[in-house]
Write a protein that holds these residues in place. Structure first.
Motif, mmCIF file in Angstrom:
data_model
loop_
_atom_site.group_PDB
_atom_site.id
_atom_site.type_symbol
_atom_site.label_atom_id
_atom_site.label_comp_id
_atom_site.label_asym_id
_atom_site.label_seq_id
_atom_site.Cartn_x
_atom_site.Cartn_y
_atom_site.Cartn_z
ATOM 1 N N GLU A 36 -34.185 4.565 -15.852
ATOM 2 C CA GLU A 36 -33.564 5.912 -14.628
ATOM 3 C C GLU A 36 -33.134 6.257 -13.554
ATOM 4 N N LYS A 37 -32.065 6.476 -13.072
ATOM 5 C CA LYS A 37 -31.640 6.471 -11.422
ATOM 6 C C LYS A 37 -32.206 7.407 -11.041
ATOM 7 N N VAL A 38 -33.126 7.321 -9.600
ATOM 8 C CA VAL A 38 -33.166 7.844 -8.187
ATOM 9 C C VAL A 38 -32.061 7.044 -7.277
ATOM 10 N N GLU A 39 -31.861 8.454 -6.538
ATOM 11 C CA GLU A 39 -31.608 7.759 -5.626
ATOM 12 C C GLU A 39 -29.821 7.293 -5.622
ATOM 13 N N THR A 42 -31.325 1.616 -9.781
ATOM 14 C CA THR A 42 -31.581 1.723 -11.918
ATOM 15 C C THR A 42 -33.275 1.166 -11.585
ATOM 16 N N VAL A 43 -33.774 2.524 -12.026
ATOM 17 C CA VAL A 43 -34.817 2.202 -11.615
ATOM 18 C C VAL A 43 -35.983 1.998 -13.153
ATOM 19 N N VAL A 249 -41.490 7.751 -12.237
ATOM 20 C CA VAL A 249 -40.539 7.378 -11.229
ATOM 21 C C VAL A 249 -39.980 8.300 -10.577
ATOM 22 N N ALA A 250 -40.451 9.706 -10.699
ATOM 23 C CA ALA A 250 -40.545 10.179 -9.667
ATOM 24 C C ALA A 250 -40.808 10.287 -7.770
ATOM 25 N N TRP A 251 -41.854 9.649 -8.166
ATOM 26 C CA TRP A 251 -42.670 9.419 -6.803
ATOM 27 C C TRP A 251 -41.870 8.756 -5.811
ATOM 28 N N LYS A 253 -38.661 8.465 -5.416
ATOM 29 C CA LYS A 253 -37.715 9.103 -4.430
ATOM 30 C C LYS A 253 -37.948 8.722 -3.015
#
Length: 326
Positions: A36-39, A42-43, A249-251, A253
């Motif tokens: 996923e993409k966060v900020e 690439t995560v 994954v949001a953690w 951010k």
């Protein structure tokens, strides 16, 4: 001996478990990896079965650093977590890291596409872990170390430089010399080998020795270079993150958002070292030789990197004939 050489009885052989080809699935278990993409980062979230522990690794690309700049990165990584930061003295910071986290390790690594001898992708790597109920401590402490370390304590940096130098020199003794020999030999056959030698091999020891010997005169200037290098390495644009899939994954951010956006420059091409026959003196009494060859190399593919053995009766150095191929 006779029992070992005797034939097994059919009734005993029949007790061994046997699988037919049809019993083996044509494909192994699928390893699930979410990306996923966060900020803007690439995560990668692989399925790990982390069992109550949050694992987070941050990879900071060093693709645009020159060979000389790369040679300073390992020592910079060694300093992280060992110096004062804006909010902690060094001992208090170490206590926080050891008390709140399962691990906080920093180092370097080099990757390349399989079979590609012309490309090297170096990274500074930060590996962290914590109990799931304490995972927010990673969000709090990682930026403190990476973004707010103070490099202006010349005495502390000098002391750590001497410790790291001595540790690297001791690593060439005994079986450790083999790793340095092979690493030096590989440096002539791929970009990855050259970069690994720069950051982890004899070349790195030579760099540490040079810095240590000049530190009394140039220590303050080197501390400023380290501070500038850290500022350059730690923007968000350089990060690739790997997060165990037991944590949303949001953690990650707010952690990623704490890094300045920044940018990365154009990749630098790193070339293999020149082929050579070399010998290096070490403090140990064991010698190792490494010979590396590659069939597609367009010249006689030979390089020798040897560690030095010592004649105990005279304590004089001598090079041994190459004996280990790889």
């Amino acid at each position: 001996d006779a029992h070992q050489k005797s034939a097994d009885k059919p009734e005993n052989l029949s007790k061994l478990p046997v699988l037919a080809v049809k019993d083996v699935p044509p494909r192994g278990p699928e390893h699930k990896v979410a990306i996923e993409k966060v900020e803007g980062v690439t995560v990668v979230a692989p399925h790990t079965g982390a069992n109550g522990i949050t694992y987070l690794e941050l990879y900071f690309s060093l693709a645009d650093l020159t060979t000389e700049e790369l040679s300073d990165v390992p020592f910079l990584a060694d300093l992280l977590g060992e110096l004062d930061t804006q909010n902690y003295k060094a001992l208090a910071l170490r206590s926080e890291l050891e008390g709140k986290l399962g691990r906080f390790n920093t180092g370097t690594c080099v990757y390349c596409p399989p079979g590609d001898i012309r490309m090297a992708r170096p990274y500074l790597v930060v590996k962290t872990s914590a109990l799931v109920e304490k995972k927010d401590e990673i969000v709090r402490l990682a930026p403190e170390v990476l973004l707010r370390t103070k490099y202006d304590d010349v005495n502390a940096v000098g002391d750590l430089l001497r410790q790291v130098r001595r540790g690297q020199e001791r690593a060439t003794m005994g079986i450790g010399a083999r790793n340095y020999a092979f690493r030096r030999a590989r440096a002539a056959f791929s970009a990855r080998g050259a970069v690994e030698e720069t950051m982890e091999g004899i070349a790195q020891i030579r760099r540490l020795q040079k810095l240590d010997e000049a530190f009394a005169k140039d220590g303050a200037a080197h501390c400023r270079r380290l501070a500038a290098l850290a500022q350059r390495i730690f923007p968000r644009a350089r990060i690739t993150a790997c997060l165990a899939d037991n944590t949303p994954v949001a953690w990650v951010k707010p952690l990623l958002a704490s890094f300045p956006a920044g940018s990365g420059g154009a990749s630098v091409e790193h070339k293999p070292f020149a082929q050579a026959k070399e010998g290096f003196r070490t403090p140990g009494r064991v010698s190792f030789a490494a010979k590396v060859s590659r069939p597609d190399f367009p010249a006689p593919a030979f390089i020798l990197s040897e560690e030095t053995a010592f004649r105990s009766e005279k304590n004089s150095a001598r090079l041994k004939k190459p004996s280990t191929a790889g």
